[in-house]
Design a protein around this motif. Structure first.
Motif, PDB file in Angstrom:
ATOM      1  N   LYS A   8       0.621  -0.876   0.329  1.00  0.00           N
ATOM      2  CA  LYS A   8      -0.101  -0.209   0.301  1.00  0.00           C
ATOM      3  C   LYS A   8       0.639   0.903  -0.061  1.00  0.00           C
ATOM      4  CE  LYS A   8      -4.245   1.445   2.351  1.00  0.00           C
ATOM      5  NZ  LYS A   8      -4.267   2.466   0.931  1.00  0.00           N
ATOM      6  N   LEU A   9       1.042   2.494  -0.892  1.00  0.00           N
ATOM      7  CA  LEU A   9       1.565   2.966  -1.061  1.00  0.00           C
ATOM      8  C   LEU A   9       0.522   4.548  -0.751  1.00  0.00           C
ATOM      9  CD1 LEU A   9       3.027   2.402  -4.752  1.00  0.00           C
ATOM     10  CD2 LEU A   9       4.299   2.422  -2.277  1.00  0.00           C
ATOM     11  N   PRO A  10       0.818   5.108   0.634  1.00  0.00           N
ATOM     12  CA  PRO A  10      -0.116   6.276   0.761  1.00  0.00           C
ATOM     13  C   PRO A  10      -0.534   7.718  -0.422  1.00  0.00           C
ATOM     14  CG  PRO A  10       1.415   6.193   2.471  1.00  0.00           C
ATOM     15  CD  PRO A  10       1.544   4.450   0.972  1.00  0.00           C
ATOM     16  N   ALA A  11      -1.725   8.462  -0.435  1.00  0.00           N
ATOM     17  CA  ALA A  11      -1.071   9.281  -1.594  1.00  0.00           C
ATOM     18  C   ALA A  11       0.291  10.703  -0.868  1.00  0.00           C
ATOM     19  CB  ALA A  11      -2.739  10.299  -1.994  1.00  0.00           C
ATOM     20  N   TYR A  12       0.815  10.875  -1.924  1.00  0.00           N
ATOM     21  CA  TYR A  12       1.591  12.119  -1.047  1.00  0.00           C
ATOM     22  C   TYR A  12       1.059  13.648  -1.121  1.00  0.00           C
ATOM     23  CZ  TYR A  12       5.231  15.024  -1.008  1.00  0.00           C
ATOM     24  OH  TYR A  12       7.125  15.707  -0.996  1.00  0.00           O
ATOM     25  N   ARG A  13       0.233  13.932  -1.210  1.00  0.00           N
ATOM     26  CA  ARG A  13      -0.706  14.920  -0.113  1.00  0.00           C
ATOM     27  C   ARG A  13      -2.339  14.005  -0.046  1.00  0.00           C
ATOM     28  NH1 ARG A  13       2.891  18.312   0.222  1.00  0.00           N
ATOM     29  NH2 ARG A  13       3.127  19.933  -1.816  1.00  0.00           N
ATOM     30  N   PRO A  14      -3.247  14.359   1.077  1.00  0.00           N
ATOM     31  CA  PRO A  14      -4.272  13.168   1.070  1.00  0.00           C
ATOM     32  C   PRO A  14      -5.460  14.428   0.542  1.00  0.00           C
ATOM     33  CG  PRO A  14      -3.029  14.388   3.440  1.00  0.00           C
ATOM     34  CD  PRO A  14      -2.371  15.477   2.520  1.00  0.00           C
ATOM     35  N   ARG A  15      -6.295  13.436   0.133  1.00  0.00           N
ATOM     36  CA  ARG A  15      -7.325  13.700  -0.517  1.00  0.00           C
ATOM     37  C   ARG A  15      -7.963  14.293   0.174  1.00  0.00           C
ATOM     38  NH1 ARG A  15      -9.926   8.235  -3.066  1.00  0.00           N
ATOM     39  NH2 ARG A  15      -7.788   7.481  -4.243  1.00  0.00           N
ATOM     40  N   THR A  16      -8.600  15.679  -0.884  1.00  0.00           N
ATOM     41  CA  THR A  16      -9.468  16.948  -0.113  1.00  0.00           C
ATOM     42  C   THR A  16     -10.463  16.957  -1.000  1.00  0.00           C
ATOM     43  OG1 THR A  16      -8.958  18.099  -1.554  1.00  0.00           O
ATOM     44  CG2 THR A  16      -7.598  18.365   0.623  1.00  0.00           C
ATOM     45  N   PHE A  17     -10.851  16.007  -2.366  1.00  0.00           N
ATOM     46  CA  PHE A  17     -11.625  16.489  -2.991  1.00  0.00           C
ATOM     47  C   PHE A  17     -12.348  14.775  -3.552  1.00  0.00           C
ATOM     48  CE2 PHE A  17     -13.247  16.242  -8.034  1.00  0.00           C
ATOM     49  CZ  PHE A  17     -14.519  16.817  -7.604  1.00  0.00           C
ATOM     50  N   VAL A  18     -11.423  14.237  -3.820  1.00  0.00           N
ATOM     51  CA  VAL A  18     -11.848  12.621  -4.269  1.00  0.00           C
ATOM     52  C   VAL A  18     -12.493  12.205  -2.643  1.00  0.00           C
ATOM     53  CG1 VAL A  18     -11.000  10.245  -5.875  1.00  0.00           C
ATOM     54  CG2 VAL A  18     -10.552  12.893  -6.484  1.00  0.00           C
ATOM     55  N   ALA A 340       5.106  -9.781 -19.644  1.00  0.00           N
ATOM     56  CA  ALA A 340       5.037  -8.706 -20.296  1.00  0.00           C
ATOM     57  C   ALA A 340       6.112  -8.339 -21.197  1.00  0.00           C
ATOM     58  CB  ALA A 340       3.818  -7.600 -20.287  1.00  0.00           C
ATOM     59  N   PRO A 341       6.314  -8.916 -22.334  1.00  0.00           N
ATOM     60  CA  PRO A 341       8.397  -8.278 -22.498  1.00  0.00           C
ATOM     61  C   PRO A 341       8.441  -6.768 -22.458  1.00  0.00           C
ATOM     62  CG  PRO A 341       6.873  -7.855 -24.616  1.00  0.00           C
ATOM     63  CD  PRO A 341       5.585  -8.648 -23.400  1.00  0.00           C
ATOM     64  N   GLY A 342       9.486  -6.305 -23.151  1.00  0.00           N
ATOM     65  CA  GLY A 342       9.925  -4.906 -22.666  1.00  0.00           C
ATOM     66  C   GLY A 342       9.844  -4.007 -21.667  1.00  0.00           C
ATOM     67  N   GLY A 343      10.060  -2.384 -21.603  1.00  0.00           N
ATOM     68  CA  GLY A 343      10.962  -2.388 -20.293  1.00  0.00           C
ATOM     69  C   GLY A 343       9.940  -1.317 -20.444  1.00  0.00           C
ATOM     70  N   TYR A 344       9.732  -0.505 -19.118  1.00  0.00           N
ATOM     71  CA  TYR A 344       8.829   0.647 -19.178  1.00  0.00           C
ATOM     72  C   TYR A 344       9.295   1.803 -17.859  1.00  0.00           C
ATOM     73  CZ  TYR A 344       4.540  -1.788 -16.883  1.00  0.00           C
ATOM     74  OH  TYR A 344       4.339  -2.440 -16.520  1.00  0.00           O
ATOM     75  N   GLN A 345       8.997   2.928 -17.839  1.00  0.00           N
ATOM     76  CA  GLN A 345       8.795   3.377 -16.782  1.00  0.00           C
ATOM     77  C   GLN A 345       7.383   4.337 -16.336  1.00  0.00           C
ATOM     78  OE1 GLN A 345       8.465   6.958 -15.902  1.00  0.00           O
ATOM     79  NE2 GLN A 345       8.302   6.611 -13.382  1.00  0.00           N
ATOM     80  N   ASP A 346       6.697   3.909 -14.802  1.00  0.00           N
ATOM     81  CA  ASP A 346       5.332   3.854 -15.475  1.00  0.00           C
ATOM     82  C   ASP A 346       4.997   5.025 -13.555  1.00  0.00           C
ATOM     83  OD1 ASP A 346       3.042   5.112 -15.223  1.00  0.00           O
ATOM     84  OD2 ASP A 346       1.392   2.347 -15.763  1.00  0.00           O
ATOM     85  N   THR A 347       4.288   6.227 -13.660  1.00  0.00           N
ATOM     86  CA  THR A 347       4.348   6.810 -12.180  1.00  0.00           C
ATOM     87  C   THR A 347       2.707   6.846 -11.652  1.00  0.00           C
ATOM     88  OG1 THR A 347       5.689   8.531 -12.939  1.00  0.00           O
ATOM     89  CG2 THR A 347       4.158   8.747 -11.311  1.00  0.00           C
ATOM     90  N   LEU A 348       3.116   6.353 -10.107  1.00  0.00           N
ATOM     91  CA  LEU A 348       2.315   5.916  -9.434  1.00  0.00           C
ATOM     92  C   LEU A 348       1.489   7.357  -8.713  1.00  0.00           C
ATOM     93  CD1 LEU A 348       3.190   3.277  -7.487  1.00  0.00           C
ATOM     94  CD2 LEU A 348       1.229   2.788  -9.235  1.00  0.00           C
ATOM     95  N   ASN A 349       0.584   7.627 -10.125  1.00  0.00           N
ATOM     96  CA  ASN A 349       0.233   9.174  -9.724  1.00  0.00           C
ATOM     97  C   ASN A 349       0.015  10.141  -8.452  1.00  0.00           C
ATOM     98  OD1 ASN A 349       0.817  12.005 -11.248  1.00  0.00           O
ATOM     99  ND2 ASN A 349       0.075  11.122 -13.632  1.00  0.00           N
ATOM    100  N   GLU A 350      -0.965   9.159  -7.553  1.00  0.00           N
ATOM    101  CA  GLU A 350      -1.225   9.601  -6.355  1.00  0.00           C
ATOM    102  C   GLU A 350      -0.231  10.108  -5.303  1.00  0.00           C
ATOM    103  OE1 GLU A 350      -5.126   7.854  -4.903  1.00  0.00           O
ATOM    104  OE2 GLU A 350      -5.468  10.161  -4.776  1.00  0.00           O
ATOM    105  N   ALA A 351       0.285   8.322  -5.090  1.00  0.00           N
ATOM    106  CA  ALA A 351       1.357   8.164  -4.861  1.00  0.00           C
ATOM    107  C   ALA A 351       2.985   9.010  -4.901  1.00  0.00           C
ATOM    108  CB  ALA A 351       2.549   7.249  -3.798  1.00  0.00           C
ATOM    109  N   ARG A 352       2.501   9.680  -6.199  1.00  0.00           N
ATOM    110  CA  ARG A 352       3.786  10.469  -6.668  1.00  0.00           C
ATOM    111  C   ARG A 352       4.464   9.854  -6.473  1.00  0.00           C
ATOM    112  NH1 ARG A 352       2.486  16.786  -5.362  1.00  0.00           N
ATOM    113  NH2 ARG A 352      -0.292  16.587  -5.132  1.00  0.00           N
ATOM    114  N   LEU A 353       4.592   8.611  -7.056  1.00  0.00           N
ATOM    115  CA  LEU A 353       6.145   7.597  -7.148  1.00  0.00           C
ATOM    116  C   LEU A 353       6.445   6.656  -8.720  1.00  0.00           C
ATOM    117  CD1 LEU A 353       5.836   5.922  -3.691  1.00  0.00           C
ATOM    118  CD2 LEU A 353       8.202   7.211  -4.292  1.00  0.00           C
ATOM    119  N   PRO A 354       7.470   6.670  -8.486  1.00  0.00           N
ATOM    120  CA  PRO A 354       7.752   5.753  -9.894  1.00  0.00           C
ATOM    121  C   PRO A 354       7.905   4.103  -9.523  1.00  0.00           C
ATOM    122  CG  PRO A 354      10.119   6.665  -8.550  1.00  0.00           C
ATOM    123  CD  PRO A 354       9.112   7.049  -8.116  1.00  0.00           C
TER     124      PRO A 354
END
Ligand SMILES: [Zn+2]
Length: 575
Positions: A8-18, A340-354
């Motif tokens: 579990k990765l907490p949101a970087y900023r606590p939600r205020t709208f969602v 899956a084949p290949g490689g990528y970098q993705d970002t977990l946009n709420e935790a703001r972590l790669p």
């Protein structure tokens, strides 16, 4: 069952709208938030309220983004899990298509908002011009044309993916055939190359047919949006506000003038090492001294610990970022069944972590990939404090500066993987790769500039244009006897079909990365500081400012290319 490598990765900023327990995979839960945003926009009375509104919209986007990333990561880490596949497809089929028109409605509301011009500047300059351009380019009549275009893209992919050959008694895909071009046995390489070329030529008419239809559609799409040709439309649509077609032409000319002499020198060296009179198309990928492949590591855990040591020597802060990724299990790097084949970098946009995904098998290419993807990851970590989601991501021209710089900077410490002699060889492979790619980028880009500004051309004229570019940018490779294969070589470059004009970005970014590297040779500490500062800007500033923060010029003519080519040549001479 948790199919994600991380917990579990907490949101970087606590939600205020969602709302905290909202089911982000269920459209009926998301739609009311879009309704709320639409309704609230009208009641914004001050610029500060409009800014708050943008941040709430941004929070929703980040949450949806992360949901989509989580499902994508789970699926690519477990292609054999029906649950993971179902969850991913559910999002793609039932959330994204509903979301798209609602996002566009919000964009329109923003662009028409009376307080838009009161937003603080230059803070909102980049965001504003992008949303405005997106709204302005939209034409309802282009929607069905774009669906047609997507179908043609799928046809291209299906045709390319279906091609197999029978080679020495075995059925092989063209990707599998590529490996034979690295074999020391020259007649085998030639046989493999000819087999593939023949197979592609059998389908040449189909590839041209698909492309002719794409061309017509694209001209129509551009015309509907009020543009004279598809090139000008594509520049607007890709958000190229900071450079023009003429800048790309200067890039082509500078590559021809300054990079091509180095290409020819490297080709002559290769010819001498292979003891050949002439280089043929099947002589370009083999190790010129017929050595066995480099072995940078055995186990993936070794790759990680050695990469960590490279970063420890490079910069404490970046090294800390890579360590944090290991602690949080944000790496899935080994090649195993069901991935899956290949490689990528993705970002977990709420935790703001790669997160980094790879299929490492113990080859030099893996070392380049982990350094590259780590560069993207450092970019994501650097923007964590930015609250506007759109600004946590830079344009591709600069994202790739982050990653390609890291390949070059990390390579300075590649002895962590190799003996002194092998380290030299690995550096040489990497730097030669950079030299080779510039002419190919120029070829692919110049070809498209011509195609879309000459929409009524014939297939013969198209082939002649391609051949002229091969003369300009192909160097000293002897293609005699294979004229048809040479004229149709562009059929294999998927970007020309699927992502028109999307290629020069890599050339622009490589020039940035080479400048960061050149700076580091003069003053390592300053170069790294500038690099980190520029990463932290995310996408909040226009490209020339991002480049200048990194200590680079956003300029791709002779002025920039000549000294960098000189540096590449000098460095190659040392190896
Ligand atoms: Zn990249």
């Amino acid at each position: 069952m948790n199919l994600l490598p991380f917990g579990k990765l907490p949101a970087y900023r606590p939600r205020t709208f969602v709302p905290p327990n909202l089911d982000l995979g269920d459209w009926s839960h998301i739609a009311p938030l879009c309704d709320q945003l639409e309704a609230r926009a009208a009641s914004c009375r001050t610029a500060a309220e409009l800014e708050r509104w943008l941040l709430d919209w941004s929070e929703l986007n980040a949450a949806l983004d992360e949901e989509s990333s989580r499902r994508y990561i789970a699926m690519t880490c477990h292609t054999d899990s029906p649950d993971a596949e179902k969850a991913y497809l559910h999002f793609v089929e039932h959330v994204e298509p509903q979301l798209k028109p609602r996002q566009f409605a919000l964009e329109k509301i923003y662009v028409a908002h009376p307080l838009r011009e009161k937003l603080p500047q230059p803070r909102f300059q980049v965001f504003d011009r992008e949303v405005k351009s997106h709204v302005e380019l939209f034409r309802q009549e282009n929607v069905p044309l774009e669906t047609e275009e997507a179908k043609l893209c799928q046809q291209y992919q299906k045709l390319s993916g279906s091609l197999t050959v029978n080679f020495r008694g075995e059925e092989k895909t063209l990707v599998q055939m590529g490996r034979h071009l690295e074999e020391p046995d020259r007649p085998l390489r030639q046989d493999a190359w000819e087999t593939v070329a023949r197979r592609r030529l059998q389908e040449a008419g189909k590839f041209d047919g698909i492309f002719d239809q794409m061309l017509k559609l694209r001209a129509q799409i551009a015309g509907n949006a009020g543009f004279e040709n598809y090139r000008d439309y594509a520049f607007h649509r890709s958000g190229r506000f900071d450079y023009a077609p003429e800048d790309c032409e200067k890039f082509h000319d500078a590559v021809e003038k300054h990079v091509m002499p180095v290409v020819r020198e490297l080709q002559a060296e290769r010819r001498a090492e292979l003891k050949l009179e002439k280089l043929r198309p099947w002589d370009l990928a083999v190790d010129p001294l017929n050595r066995p492949p480099l072995k940078p590591f055995g186990k993936v855990s070794e790759m990680v610990s050695r990469t960590q040591k490279v970063f420890d020597r490079l910069d404490g802060e970046l090294a800390g970022g890579f360590r944090q990724m290991q602690d949080l299990h944000l790496l899935d790097l080994d090649n195993r069944k069901g991935k899956a084949p290949g490689g990528y970098q993705d970002t977990l946009n709420e935790a703001r972590l790669p997160f980094i995904f790879m299929n490492a098998v113990g080859v030099q290419r893996d070392v380049e990939t982990i350094l590259h993807e780590a560069g993207h990851a450092f970019h994501a970590l650097a923007t964590r404090d930015e609250d506007l989601r759109a600004y946590r991501h830079a344009p591709i021209e600069f994202c790739e500066v982050a990653s390609m710089s890291m390949e070059l900077l990390g390579n300075e410490f590649i002895e962590e993987f190799y003996s002194a002699a092998d380290a030299k060889r690995a550096r040489r492979v990497h730097l030669e790769g950079i030299v080779w790619v510039f002419p190919w980028i120029a070829t692919v880009d110049a070809f498209q500039h011509w195609i879309y500004t000459h929409p009524d051309h014939t297939r013969d004229e198209r082939a002649a244009t391609w051949l002229a570019l091969m003369d300009r940018f192909g160097g000293d490779v002897d293609w005699s006897g294979y004229g048809a294969a040479r004229a149709n070589l562009w059929h294999r470059q998927l970007h020309i079909f699927l992502h028109p004009f999307y290629y020069i970005e890599y050339g622009i970014a490589q020039l940035g990365a080479l400048q960061v590297w050149a700076n580091s040779k003069r003053d390592k500490a300053k170069a790294l500081n500038d690099y980190k500062k520029s990463l932290a800007l995310g996408g909040s500033r226009p490209l020339p400012e991002l480049f200048s923060a990194a200590g680079c010029q956003f300029e791709f003519s002779t002025k920039t290319i000549q000294p960098l080519t000189k540096l590449l040549r000098e460095e190659l001479e040392k190896l």
